[in-house]
Design an enzyme around this catalytic site. Structure first.
Site, PDB file in Angstrom:
ATOM      1  N   ILE A 261       0.811  -1.224   0.000  1.00  0.00           N
ATOM      2  CA  ILE A 261       0.000   0.000   0.000  1.00  0.00           C
ATOM      3  C   ILE A 261       0.839   1.267   0.000  1.00  0.00           C
ATOM      4  O   ILE A 261       0.306   2.363   0.017  1.00  0.00           O
ATOM      5  CB  ILE A 261      -1.012   0.039   1.173  1.00  0.00           C
ATOM      6  CG1 ILE A 261      -0.316  -0.266   2.510  1.00  0.00           C
ATOM      7  CG2 ILE A 261      -2.161  -0.922   0.912  1.00  0.00           C
ATOM      8  CD1 ILE A 261      -1.229  -0.081   3.712  1.00  0.00           C
ATOM      9  N   GLY A 262       2.159   1.145   0.014  1.00  0.00           N
ATOM     10  CA  GLY A 262       2.938   2.369  -0.057  1.00  0.00           C
ATOM     11  C   GLY A 262       4.356   2.175   0.414  1.00  0.00           C
ATOM     12  O   GLY A 262       4.789   1.057   0.718  1.00  0.00           O
TER      13      GLY A 262
ATOM     14  N   ASP B 155       9.600  14.733   8.363  1.00  0.00           N
ATOM     15  CA  ASP B 155       9.067  14.437   7.041  1.00  0.00           C
ATOM     16  C   ASP B 155       7.558  14.668   7.033  1.00  0.00           C
ATOM     17  O   ASP B 155       6.776  13.795   6.648  1.00  0.00           O
ATOM     18  CB  ASP B 155       9.420  12.998   6.643  1.00  0.00           C
ATOM     19  CG  ASP B 155       9.315  12.772   5.124  1.00  0.00           C
ATOM     20  OD1 ASP B 155       9.249  13.778   4.379  1.00  0.00           O
ATOM     21  OD2 ASP B 155       9.284  11.605   4.703  1.00  0.00           O
TER      22      ASP B 155
ATOM     23  N   GLY C   1       7.598   4.001   2.870  1.00  0.00           N
ATOM     24  CA  GLY C   1       7.849   4.929   3.975  1.00  0.00           C
ATOM     25  C   GLY C   1       9.277   5.400   3.902  1.00  0.00           C
ATOM     26  O   GLY C   1       9.914   5.297   2.857  1.00  0.00           O
TER      27      GLY C   1
ATOM     28  N   PHE D  99      11.759   4.104   5.132  1.00  0.00           N
ATOM     29  CA  PHE D  99      12.620   2.979   4.777  1.00  0.00           C
ATOM     30  C   PHE D  99      11.677   1.826   4.476  1.00  0.00           C
ATOM     31  O   PHE D  99      10.722   1.593   5.193  1.00  0.00           O
ATOM     32  CB  PHE D  99      13.605   2.641   5.905  1.00  0.00           C
ATOM     33  CG  PHE D  99      13.031   1.804   7.017  1.00  0.00           C
ATOM     34  CD1 PHE D  99      13.382   0.463   7.144  1.00  0.00           C
ATOM     35  CD2 PHE D  99      12.134   2.345   7.915  1.00  0.00           C
ATOM     36  CE1 PHE D  99      12.853  -0.306   8.165  1.00  0.00           C
ATOM     37  CE2 PHE D  99      11.604   1.576   8.934  1.00  0.00           C
ATOM     38  CZ  PHE D  99      11.963   0.242   9.061  1.00  0.00           C
TER      39      PHE D  99
ATOM     40  N   VAL E 197       8.947  -0.862   2.515  1.00  0.00           N
ATOM     41  CA  VAL E 197       7.667  -0.875   1.830  1.00  0.00           C
ATOM     42  C   VAL E 197       6.566  -1.135   2.854  1.00  0.00           C
ATOM     43  O   VAL E 197       6.780  -1.839   3.830  1.00  0.00           O
ATOM     44  CB  VAL E 197       7.675  -2.012   0.775  1.00  0.00           C
ATOM     45  CG1 VAL E 197       6.312  -2.158   0.121  1.00  0.00           C
ATOM     46  CG2 VAL E 197       8.733  -1.742  -0.269  1.00  0.00           C
TER      47      VAL E 197
END
Ligand SMILES: *[C@@H]1O[C@H](CO)[C@@H](O)[C@H](O)[C@H]1NC(C)=O
Ligand SMILES: *[C@@H]1O[C@H](CO)[C@@H](O)[C@H](O)[C@H]1NC(C)=O
Ligand SMILES: *[C@@H]1O[C@H](CO)[C@@H](O)[C@H](O)[C@H]1NC(C)=O
Length: 747
Positions: free
Chosen positions: A456-457, A585, A459, A461, A463
């Protein structure tokens, strides 16, 4: 009707009949009594977030605005509260619908030591030490005076028509107000230096600086000045009424009272001297205290001579929740629970034995034998603390996770004593938490062996996969990419360790919570709560993918709500996490929406621990379009870098545009700052706002403008010029209240 409920109902009825007259006098507290309208208020503990609840007549009144307060104090038919941070002071007329009226607001000069007398409201400016008063009328019709602005005070207290304070310079007493009582008291104190001071209707008591002996001055018509024990450090907390004085004993928290008024209240015959109290507060003929064992308010009133009354206000915080490591005297037990993650309560330095709720070594029993005695609620609370405390030692932050999501729902949002039940602690949940370290097998099973369908995405570091644990719980699983060629494995390891350490400490409703982790072989995997409604970025910019037709974000109210939620999450990181955390971030794809569309900040991969006031030097961080321009130059992330990132998110919410986008008129990409800031500054806000949002109503226009100006300041080139997160939260709260249509006039 359960026996407990019958008991409670009886108490409520008797309370209704018996609370006739009460006059709160004295100093800032978390419990206040308002005269004439039989109202007792407290600042609630736990999940409700330090809101004010009052008891009046048959009713528990949840006082607006629903924001957190640090102190309250009561007067004649009104009481006042100081909002957390001390930036605004509100008062409520208890016989006029509890409508909030703002008496003071300043982001530059926060207040402390709120002290409401019979009619005047006084407080002390934190920075200057100056004492200021509002409201109240003197005999000549003028407003109640404030002392000379040059005088610096250590504390202030208010009586009936007079106020007094301890001067910082030499700790002597200065009183003001024109009814003559103050000047008499001041002259009686003379040159004595004092460490504490509390006023009653016409007398004042305090502890001397030299020996810690309690002395009282002023009107002695009923023997209220006759302190029974004159030894050092005998007493700590004080509560003074019209003709009585009460104090808690340092050694055991027991209450001791003297003076004619105390006899009228029949306190001596009506108090269990084994009971310990965290704090006490008085009305002219009433005494209330916060019991140590359960943090519930108990009151003695004149008309109720036979037994004290237990108020159905739930748990009240025993002191202010502060963002302070409490290094001088330690943290009050279970502070995280009581402050619901937003700060600590510091222990009183004077108190030898806080008789904190006892914490036996291990929970021996999960069930409490049936009994309908009033002490049952207390036992249950003790059990709640016992489990938080004892297991907390073993399981650390996860127990708090457990407790915030489960215990608090049961015990602290209660309005009534019978909601305090905690007799069944779900064993399954406890086991879940001790098992928060997942095996690789479990997580592989949860994600169909980390299949790309579950992805689903990404980050900071690795997946992110969607997973389903064997018990059906949906989770987001972030897996470090150790199989791939890594550019800098050390960096990834550091990111993992830092994120783990940070997440284990965090608990806030506007942060994505961590469920567990897996650290097997070379695997580095974090397991988070699953946020079913995706990211703000997707809702704003990829509407086609979110399978909804933009309804969610088509009102300013919803957009401002999301901004406020996210800001509160960041505020927690900056101001309440210990040690404070810079996210590094902040961007719209890191703001996720949970099942209730509450926004939560996610992805702490870049978070590093930082010491207060020391900026963190970093080698990596940020996403194009969101990076603090100062960071490019200095390579140092500060809390103001997060503010910059949030500013960009606010601009995205306002304009509907991405942080970097291709404008139809230009070939090269344009940053949102270039696009929006000059126009907003030039009064063209309404030309750049997202046209897909419903046309704002009158109040919303102002709200959107507040958000726009806040965003502009957040993206100032220089960090110093950007507001801090608390100011941003304040602005967004104001904007949201405008949209919400309530309290517009008063906030
Ligand atoms: C109080 O202090 C002042 C100045 O320090 C001194 O002149 C005065 O005599 C003192 N009064 C008493 C009652 O000690
Ligand atoms: C303490 O300071 C006040 C205010 O400056 C002054 O009026 C008073 O005399 C001082 N008292 C002593 C004992 O120094
Ligand atoms: C107070 O505690 C003592 C000793 O623990 C006990 O004997 C006594 O009964 C208690 N009193 C009350 C009123 O509970």
């Amino acid at each position: 009707m359960t026996p407990e409920f019958a008991f409670l109902a009886a108490v409520l009825i008797s309370l209704q009949l018996q609370l006739h007259f009460a006059d709160a006098l004295g100093s800032a507290s978390t419990v206040a009594v308002a005269y004439g309208t039989a109202t007792v208020c407290g600042i609630t503990a736990g999940k409700q977030g330090q809101r004010i609840q009052c008891y009046r007549g048959h009713q528990v009144i949840s006082v607006l605005p629903h924001v957190s307060f640090e102190a309250i104090s009561g007067g004649q038919r009104f009481f006042c509260g100081l909002r957390t941070g001390g930036f605004s002071l509100h008062c409520w007329e208890t016989d006029a619908g509890f409508q909030p009226k703002r008496v003071y607001h300043s982001t530059a000069f926060p207040l402390t030591d709120l002290a409401v007398g019979d009619a005047q409201v006084c407080a002390r400016e934190v920075i200057s030490g100056r004492a200021r008063c509002w409201r109240g009328t003197e005999r000549d019709g003028s407003l109640f005076p404030s002392p000379d602005a040059a005088l610096q005070f250590q504390t202030v207290t208010s009586g009936s028509g007079f106020s007094c304070g301890i001067l910082k310079k030499n700790r002597t007493i200065l009183c003001w107000g024109s009814n003559g009582i103050g000047s008499k008291i001041q002259s009686q104190f003379g040159n004595l230096s004092m460490t504490s001071l509390v006023a009653g209707e016409s007398h004042v008591c305090g502890l001397t600086a030299s020996s810690g002996v309690l002395i009282c001055k002023g009107n002695n018509n009923a023997g209220q000045l006759e302190v029974p024990i004159k030894s050092a450090h005998e007493y700590i907390d004080l509560a003074l009424g019209a003709s009585f004085t009460c104090a808690t004993r340092q050694k055991n928290g027991a209450v001791s009272c003297w003076g004619g008024g105390a006899e009228e209240l029949n306190i001596q015959n009506n108090i269990n001297f084994n009971d310990s109290f965290e704090l006490i507060t008085a009305g002219s003929d009433m005494l209330c205290g916060l019991k140590t064992s359960n943090l519930i308010i108990m009151c003695w009133s004149k008309a109720n001579k036979n037994s004290p009354v237990v108020l159905p206000l739930g748990m009240i915080i025993p002191g202010q929740c502060v963002q302070d490591p409490c290094s001088s005297c330690g943290i009050y037990p279970n502070s995280a629970f009581l402050c619901d993650g937003s700060g600590n309560i510091c222990k009183s330095c004077q108190r030898e034995l806080p008789i904190a709720v006892p914490l036996p070594k291990k929970p021996e029993s999960q069930s409490i034998p049936g009994s309908s005695s009033p002490t049952r609620a207390r036992n249950r609370l003790t059990l709640a603390f016992l489990i938080v405390g004892a297991v907390g030692v073993l399981a650390g932050a996860c127990t708090i996770l457990f407790c915030i999501s489960n215990c608090l729902a049961l015990c602290s949002s209660s309005n009534t004593a019978d909601n305090l039940e905690l007799k069944t602690i779900p064993q399954a949940l406890m086991e879940n938490y001790s098992g928060r370290s997942f095996s690789l097998m479990e997580l592989a099973a949860a994600t169909s062996n980390f299949s790309s369908e579950n992805k689903i995405g990404g980050g900071s570091f690795g997946v992110v996969y969607k997973g389903e644990l064997s018990d059906g719980t949906e989770v987001a699983i972030k897996r470090g990419e150790n199989n791939e060629k890594s550019e800098d494995p050390q960096e990834k390891q550091d990111a993992f360790t830092s994120e783990l350490a940070a997440l284990l400490r965090l608990n806030h409703k506007h942060l994505v919570g961590m469920v567990g982790y897996c650290q097997e072989n070379d695997e580095r995997i974090l397991v988070y709560e699953y946020m079913p409604n995706g990211s703000l970025h997707d809702h704003l910019h990829n509407r086609a993918h979110t399978n909804e037709d933009g309804l969610l974000l088509n009102t300013w109210k919803m957009r401002i709500k999301i901004a406020l939620d996210a800001a509160r999450g960041i505020e927690y990181l900056h101001n309440y996490a210990v040690p404070p955390i810079i996210h590094r971030d902040i961007k719209s794809s890191n703001i996720l929406l949970d099942g209730n569309f509450t926004a939560r900040v996610s992805d702490f991969g870049f978070s590093l621990m930082r010491q207060p006031d020391i900026s963190t030097e970093t080698t990596v961080g940020g996403t194009i379009g969101y990076i603090d321009p100062e960071y490019y130059v200095s390579r140092i992330s500060t809390s103001k870098s997060d503010v910059y990132g949030l500013g960009i998110v606010l601009l995205e919410l306002l304009t509907g545009k991405k942080a970097v986008f291709r404008d139809s008129g230009s070939r090269s990409p344009v940053t949102l700052v270039e696009f929006a800031v000059a126009r907003i500054g030039g009064g063209e806000l309404w030309d750049v706002v997202d046209k897909t949002v419903r046309t704002p109503e009158m109040k919303e226009v102002e709200a959107v403008e507040i958000v726009a100006y806040t965003a502009m300041h957040c993206v100032s080139l220089e960090g110093e010029e950007r507001p801090n997160i608390t100011d941003i939260v304040g602005n967004l709260e104001k904007a949201f209240a405008l949209c919400n249509g309530d309290l517009c006039e008063n906030l």
